[in-house]
Design an enzyme around this catalytic site. Sequence first.
Site, PDB file in Angstrom:
ATOM      1  N   GLY A  46       0.837  -1.123  -0.580  1.00 27.05           N
ATOM      2  CA  GLY A  46      -0.099   0.263  -0.457  1.00 27.05           C
ATOM      3  C   GLY A  46       0.937   0.821   0.496  1.00 27.05           C
ATOM      4  N   GLN A  51       2.877  10.213   1.609  1.00 23.52           N
ATOM      5  CA  GLN A  51       3.962   9.931   2.191  1.00 23.52           C
ATOM      6  C   GLN A  51       4.900  10.245   0.974  1.00 23.52           C
ATOM      7  OE1 GLN A  51       2.698   5.665   2.646  1.00 23.52           O
ATOM      8  NE2 GLN A  51       4.692   4.973   3.718  1.00 23.52           N
ATOM      9  N   CYS A  91       5.911   0.239   7.870  1.00 20.25           N
ATOM     10  CA  CYS A  91       5.847   1.133   7.124  1.00 20.25           C
ATOM     11  C   CYS A  91       6.297   1.048   5.918  1.00 20.25           C
ATOM     12  CB  CYS A  91       5.245   2.132   7.581  1.00 20.25           C
ATOM     13  SG  CYS A  91       4.609   3.435   6.911  1.00 20.25           S
ATOM     14  N   LEU A  92       6.116   1.857   4.889  1.00 23.79           N
ATOM     15  CA  LEU A  92       7.877   2.660   3.882  1.00 23.79           C
ATOM     16  C   LEU A  92       8.616   3.725   4.102  1.00 23.79           C
ATOM     17  CD1 LEU A  92       6.256   0.970   0.714  1.00 23.79           C
ATOM     18  CD2 LEU A  92       7.861   0.436   1.100  1.00 23.79           C
ATOM     19  N   HIS A 133      -4.220   1.221   7.682  1.00 27.37           N
ATOM     20  CA  HIS A 133      -3.024   1.752   7.889  1.00 27.37           C
ATOM     21  C   HIS A 133      -2.503   2.855   6.882  1.00 27.37           C
ATOM     22  CE1 HIS A 133       1.837   0.903   8.241  1.00 27.37           C
ATOM     23  NE2 HIS A 133       1.557   1.772   6.535  1.00 27.37           N
ATOM     24  N   GLU A 134      -3.221   3.158   5.508  1.00 30.97           N
ATOM     25  CA  GLU A 134      -3.092   3.966   4.643  1.00 30.97           C
ATOM     26  C   GLU A 134      -4.374   5.290   5.291  1.00 30.97           C
ATOM     27  OE1 GLU A 134      -0.689   3.665   2.997  1.00 30.97           O
ATOM     28  OE2 GLU A 134      -0.742   1.731   2.803  1.00 30.97           O
ATOM     29  N   HIS A 137      -2.229   7.323   7.134  1.00 33.73           N
ATOM     30  CA  HIS A 137      -1.618   8.284   6.571  1.00 33.73           C
ATOM     31  C   HIS A 137      -2.551   8.928   5.795  1.00 33.73           C
ATOM     32  CE1 HIS A 137       2.314   5.899   6.384  1.00 33.73           C
ATOM     33  NE2 HIS A 137       1.713   5.164   6.226  1.00 33.73           N
TER      34      HIS A 137
HETATM   35  O1  GNR Z   1       3.735  -2.683   2.802  1.00 34.61           O
HETATM   36  C1  GNR Z   1       3.450  -2.350   3.996  1.00 34.61           C
HETATM   37  N1  GNR Z   1       3.182  -3.180   4.469  1.00 34.61           N
HETATM   38  C2  GNR Z   1       2.071  -3.453   5.322  1.00 34.61           C
HETATM   39  C3  GNR Z   1       1.881  -4.479   6.122  1.00 34.61           C
HETATM   40  C4  GNR Z   1       1.366  -4.450   6.697  1.00 34.61           C
HETATM   41  C5  GNR Z   1       0.459  -3.983   7.245  1.00 34.61           C
HETATM   42  C6  GNR Z   1       0.505  -2.630   7.377  1.00 34.61           C
HETATM   43  C7  GNR Z   1       1.301  -2.672   5.617  1.00 34.61           C
HETATM   44  S1  GNR Z   1       1.512  -1.240   4.279  1.00 34.61           S
HETATM   45  C8  GNR Z   1       2.823  -1.266   4.421  1.00 34.61           C
HETATM   46  C9  GNR Z   1       3.209  -0.423   3.284  1.00 34.61           C
HETATM   47  C10 GNR Z   1       3.227   1.246   3.173  1.00 34.61           C
HETATM   48  O2  GNR Z   1       3.348   1.868   3.655  1.00 34.61           O
HETATM   49  N2  GNR Z   1       2.166   1.939   3.342  1.00 34.61           N
HETATM   50  O3  GNR Z   1       1.691   3.206   3.706  1.00 34.61           O
HETATM   51 NI    NI Z   2       2.845   3.177   5.672  1.00 38.23          NI
END
Ligand code: GNR
Ligand code: NI
Length: 167
Positions: A46, A51, A91-92, A133-134, A137
């Site tokens: 995601g 980001q 998270c990236l 999660h997204e 952000h």
């Molecule tokens: O790549 C991602 N893996 C992930 C694993 C578990 C819960 C959420 C994520 S999202 C993350 C990519 C990211 O940072 N998206 O904002």
């Molecule tokens: Ni993230």
Amino acid sequence: MTRLKILHHPDPRLRTKATPVDTFDDQLAEFAKNMLETMYAAPGIGLAATQVNVHKRVIVVDVSDTKSEAHTLINPVLEPFGARIQGEEGCLSVPEIYESVERFEQVHVTAQDVSGKPIEFTASGMLAICIQHECDHLEGKLFVDYLSSLKRGRISKKLRDRAKAIG
Ligand code: GNR
Ligand code: NI
């Protein structure tokens, strides 16, 4: 196509609240494509516009193994429901840190596609977690905000030290 630069915690720009998209033009479609390319290259499941330092309500997700289930969601609105589940998240923008976070098991999503057409669906499991999660952000929220302040402080220090070492 262009790979976009991903901001890293504790960059204060990650705390910006994104504003709604109101123009559904070629530039938006191009940006969404670049977000998908950036997500796949990372690799991640995601990515939120926040980001990549664009403070508009755009997210992309694809939890498939085969890059075959991409969703581009503009102006997403969530109604989470069902059981609370704990899962390891990364998270990236918080590279190489993995911690357990509580989320809702399911989420009802209303959004628009890149052409502005309304979309509606229900997600569960990993897709539901990723969409929550997204959307965090877009509110300037990171998964580390769910951890204790002690853990969060340690993670911030680790990432600051790492950024200093790498430059
Ligand atoms: O790549 C991602 N893996 C992930 C694993 C578990 C819960 C959420 C994520 S999202 C993350 C990519 C990211 O940072 N998206 O904002
Ligand atoms: Ni993230």
